[in-house]
Motif scaffolding. Structure first.
Motif, short mmCIF file in Angstrom:
data_model
loop_
_atom_site.label_atom_id
_atom_site.label_comp_id
_atom_site.label_asym_id
_atom_site.label_seq_id
_atom_site.Cartn_x
_atom_site.Cartn_y
_atom_site.Cartn_z
N GLY A 1 26.66 4.35 -66.16
CA GLY A 1 26.99 5.54 -66.96
C GLY A 1 25.99 6.67 -66.76
O GLY A 1 26.22 7.79 -67.22
N GLY A 2 24.90 6.41 -66.08
CA GLY A 2 23.88 7.43 -65.83
C GLY A 2 22.72 7.32 -66.80
O GLY A 2 22.82 6.66 -67.84
N LEU A 3 21.61 7.95 -66.44
CA LEU A 3 20.41 7.92 -67.28
C LEU A 3 19.86 9.34 -67.41
O LEU A 3 19.88 10.11 -66.45
CB LEU A 3 19.32 7.05 -66.63
CG LEU A 3 19.52 5.52 -66.60
CD1 LEU A 3 18.40 4.89 -65.76
CD2 LEU A 3 19.52 4.93 -67.99
N SER A 4 19.39 9.66 -68.61
CA SER A 4 18.73 10.96 -68.79
C SER A 4 17.30 10.83 -68.25
O SER A 4 16.82 9.70 -68.02
CB SER A 4 18.71 11.33 -70.26
OG SER A 4 17.89 10.41 -70.95
N LEU A 5 16.63 11.97 -68.12
CA LEU A 5 15.24 11.95 -67.62
C LEU A 5 14.35 11.11 -68.55
O LEU A 5 13.51 10.33 -68.09
CB LEU A 5 14.72 13.38 -67.49
CG LEU A 5 13.33 13.52 -66.89
CD1 LEU A 5 13.28 12.97 -65.48
CD2 LEU A 5 12.89 14.98 -66.88
N GLU A 6 14.57 11.26 -69.85
CA GLU A 6 13.77 10.51 -70.83
C GLU A 6 13.99 9.00 -70.66
O GLU A 6 13.04 8.22 -70.72
CB GLU A 6 14.13 10.91 -72.28
CG GLU A 6 13.69 12.30 -72.68
CD GLU A 6 14.51 13.40 -72.02
OE1 GLU A 6 15.70 13.17 -71.71
OE2 GLU A 6 13.94 14.49 -71.78
N GLN A 7 15.26 8.61 -70.45
CA GLN A 7 15.55 7.17 -70.26
C GLN A 7 14.92 6.63 -68.99
O GLN A 7 14.41 5.51 -68.95
CB GLN A 7 17.07 6.95 -70.25
CG GLN A 7 17.71 7.11 -71.61
CD GLN A 7 19.23 7.13 -71.51
OE1 GLN A 7 19.81 7.77 -70.63
NE2 GLN A 7 19.88 6.42 -72.43
N ILE A 8 14.98 7.45 -67.93
CA ILE A 8 14.35 7.03 -66.66
C ILE A 8 12.85 6.82 -66.88
O ILE A 8 12.28 5.79 -66.51
CB ILE A 8 14.59 8.07 -65.53
CG1 ILE A 8 16.07 8.13 -65.16
CG2 ILE A 8 13.76 7.73 -64.29
CD1 ILE A 8 16.41 9.24 -64.16
N LEU A 9 12.22 7.82 -67.53
CA LEU A 9 10.77 7.75 -67.71
C LEU A 9 10.36 6.65 -68.68
O LEU A 9 9.21 6.19 -68.66
CB LEU A 9 10.23 9.10 -68.18
CG LEU A 9 10.31 10.23 -67.15
CD1 LEU A 9 9.83 11.55 -67.74
CD2 LEU A 9 9.51 9.90 -65.89
N LYS A 10 11.30 6.22 -69.53
CA LYS A 10 10.99 5.12 -70.46
C LYS A 10 10.83 3.80 -69.69
O LYS A 10 9.96 2.99 -69.99
CB LYS A 10 12.13 5.00 -71.48
CG LYS A 10 11.71 4.34 -72.77
CD LYS A 10 12.83 4.42 -73.78
CE LYS A 10 12.50 3.58 -74.99
NZ LYS A 10 13.62 3.56 -75.95
#
Lengths: 169, 183
Positions: free
Chosen positions: B109-118
């Motif tokens: 479904g995709g990841l936001s930048l915040e989710q990636i950096l988490k």
């Protein structure tokens, strides 16, 4: 020996062309340009061997051509994968250089952390994914493109083949 | 030159890959570097033995200088292919881009930048790299400070830095090229 020397000459010629082009102007896509230069030199070299090979190099048959192409392409690929490490900063190499610069006094972990942040280590690589067509940004969400999915499947399969469970990176 | 002799380095390389996969799954489960070194040496032994057999059977029909030339060409091909393979498996293990691609692959479904950096950030990268440098004894931790130990990594790092400066005119991807810096 002539076949070996001829392959070395072709590789050296390609490297010289590459350095000249880079000194004139850095190309937009380094890897593609490198591939183009090396393959062009190979094509000219094989044509030259086909025309004059029997007299100059003692080329006798398909085996010699295959060996020149195999050796040349193998070294070309080895150089291109090494070049990717020259193009972008490898955190491990930067860390080793930082420890080296610190000299006999050593380096504290705080010094590492100070210079190694998301802006330097992660964001440029996310932008590379977008630029390379591996991912796309849609409504604030990063998603893989079909090309990105193919790359992901290849590496996931190979990590499974090697029995790797740790995420790495 | 017989066709099988011409394809020998590619054939031996394929054997090296199979040995490396088997070693990685069955023997050295924790160290990729060891599997690569051992499989490369095994392939090298096979290559040298096969070369010897071929040139021994060719006898007087092949001059020594030509035999040496073919041997060097095969060695160069095999070493370059092995190097590319080592780089490929190293990419899967250490490259940031590949790790990011795998993280995105796990979230269709995709990841936001915040989710990636988490899940993948500078802290994780630093921890992984420090762990590998310490495990491979390239650096050592004494009294809360890191010191250089192995000479190979520093040689590699300096070589890459020299090539960067020669080809790109800068020591880091974040530096401006020298001509732009002057202006």
């Amino acid at each position: 020996m002539a076949v070996f020397v001829y392959t070395l000459v072709l590789l050296l010629a390609a490297f010289c062309v590459h350095v000249c082009v880079w000194k004139i102007r850095l190309p937009r896509n380094h890897s593609k340009t490198l591939m183009f230069i090396f393959l062009s030199v190979l094509a000219i070299g094989i044509l030259g061997a086909f025309v004059w090979g029997k007299i100059w190099i003692g080329m006798e048959g398909f085996g010699e051509y295959f060996q020149i192409i195999a050796a040349y392409v193998a070294v070309m690929l080895a150089y291109i994968v090494t070049y990717s490490g020259i193009e972008v900063d490898s955190p491990s190499l930067v860390m080793v250089l930082d420890v080296d610069r610190a000299g006999p006094e050593g380096l504290t972990q705080e010094c590492f952390i100070r210079d190694m942040n998301n802006e330097r280590l992660v964001l440029p690589r996310i932008n590379d994914l977008l630029k390379g067509g591996l991912a796309e940004l849609d409504n604030g969400l990063y998603r893989l493109t079909p090309k990105g999915k193919a790359v992901a499947r290849l590496f996931c399969f190979y990590r499974w083949l090697l029995g790797k469970k740790h995420k790495g990176g | 030159m017989a066709f099988m002799q011409a394809v020998l380095p590619v054939w031996v390389f394929a054997e090296m890959v199979i040995i490396q996969i088997l070693l990685s799954r069955l023997v050295f489960k924790q160290s990729l570097l060891k599997t690569v070194i051992v499989s490369f040496c095994a392939g090298l032994c096979v290559l040298v033995f096969q070369e010897y057999l071929y040139f021994h059977s060719a006898g007087a029909s092949l001059a020594l200088i030509d035999a040496a030339g073919y041997g060097l060409l095969h060695l160069m091909t095999y070493a370059a292919l092995a190097y590319c393979y080592m780089h490929f498996i190293n990419l899967g293990e250490t490259a940031r881009r590949i790790r990011l691609v795998r993280e995105l692959h796990e979230s269709p479904g995709g990841l936001s930048l915040e989710q990636i950096l988490k899940c993948y950030n500078a802290g994780v990268i630093l921890e992984n790299r420090l762990g590998r440098l310490l495990n491979n004894r390239q650096i050592v931790l004494k009294g809360g400070r890191y010191y250089l130990q192995g000479r190979f990594m520093i040689f590699a790092a300096r070589s890459v830095l020299a090539l960067k400066e020669f080809l790109l005119g800068r020591g880091s991807e974040f530096d401006l090229p020298k001509d732009q810096d002057r202006s």
